[in-house]
Enzyme design. Structure first.
Site, PDB file in Angstrom:
ATOM      1  N   GLU A  14       0.825  -1.209   0.000  1.00 38.56           N
ATOM      2  CA  GLU A  14       0.000   0.000   0.000  1.00 38.56           C
ATOM      3  C   GLU A  14       0.861   1.262   0.000  1.00 38.56           C
ATOM      4  O   GLU A  14       0.463   2.289  -0.555  1.00 38.56           O
ATOM      5  CB  GLU A  14      -0.918   0.017   1.223  1.00 38.56           C
ATOM      6  CG  GLU A  14      -1.959  -1.077   1.233  1.00 38.56           C
ATOM      7  CD  GLU A  14      -2.781  -1.035   2.495  1.00 38.56           C
ATOM      8  OE1 GLU A  14      -3.905  -0.511   2.429  1.00 38.56           O
ATOM      9  OE2 GLU A  14      -2.302  -1.502   3.550  1.00 38.56           O
ATOM     10  N   LYS A  30     -10.612   5.324   2.874  1.00 43.40           N
ATOM     11  CA  LYS A  30      -9.789   4.611   1.894  1.00 43.40           C
ATOM     12  C   LYS A  30     -10.759   3.895   0.968  1.00 43.40           C
ATOM     13  O   LYS A  30     -11.543   3.046   1.401  1.00 43.40           O
ATOM     14  CB  LYS A  30      -8.859   3.600   2.554  1.00 43.40           C
ATOM     15  CG  LYS A  30      -7.994   2.843   1.527  1.00 43.40           C
ATOM     16  CD  LYS A  30      -7.084   1.825   2.181  1.00 43.40           C
ATOM     17  CE  LYS A  30      -5.895   2.534   2.767  1.00 43.40           C
ATOM     18  NZ  LYS A  30      -4.838   1.580   3.196  1.00 43.40           N
TER      19      LYS A  30
END
Length: 124
Positions: free
Chosen positions: A23, A100
Site C-alpha cells: 500500500e 480509503k
C-alpha cells in the site's frame, strides 16, 4: 446566526497510507471531507477573502498532510486536525471524514476509514 462552516466535500486524493508494504508503494485512492466551524459573518459583510477561512488554503493543508505516508488513517487524520488547529486559530470545530476507497480486506464496499468530530473549547 449561531454556527457557520467552511467545507471541502469528497476531495479525491491518491496517497500512500496503509499497514501493508504494498500500500505504501502503489498507493490507494482516498476521499476526504472536511467541515470546519468558522465565523464568516465579517466576510458576509465585506466580500473580502481576508475575512474568512480560505478553502483553497484549507485544501493545500489537506493535500500536504495526505502526501506524508502513514500506516494508520488515524495518524493521518490526527495530523490533519492538528495542522488545521495550528494554522487557523479561530476554528471552532472540525469534522473530518477520511475514507480509503477499495481497501485491501477482501470485502466489496464503498470504503473504510475514520471520522473525527472535534470542538475547540478555547474558542467557545
Amino acid at each position: 446566526m449561531t454556527k457557520t462552516y467552511i467545507y471541502l466535500r469528497d476531495v479525491r486524493i491518491h496517497a500512500f497510507h496503509g499497514v501493508l508494504p504494498q500500500e505504501r508503494i502503489v498507493g490507494a485512492d482516498f476521499a476526504v471531507s472536511l467541515r470546519v466551524g468558522y465565523d464568516v459573518s465579517a466576510a458576509m459583510q465585506s466580500d473580502n477573502v481576508e475575512d474568512t477561512l480560505n478553502y483553497a488554503q484549507l485544501y493545500e493543508l489537506l493535500k500536504c498532510e495526505m502526501a506524508v505516508p502513514s500506516r494508520l488513517l488515524e495518524h493521518v487524520a490526527g495530523r490533519i486536525v492538528k495542522a488545521i488547529q495550528e494554522t487557523f486559530h479561530e476554528v471552532t470545530s472540525i469534522d473530518l471524514e477520511l475514507t480509503k476507497l477499495n481497501p485491501p480486506m477482501g470485502a466489496v464496499c464503498q470504503g473504510a476509514g475514520i471520522e473525527i468530530h472535534l470542538i475547540n473549547d478555547k474558542t467557545q
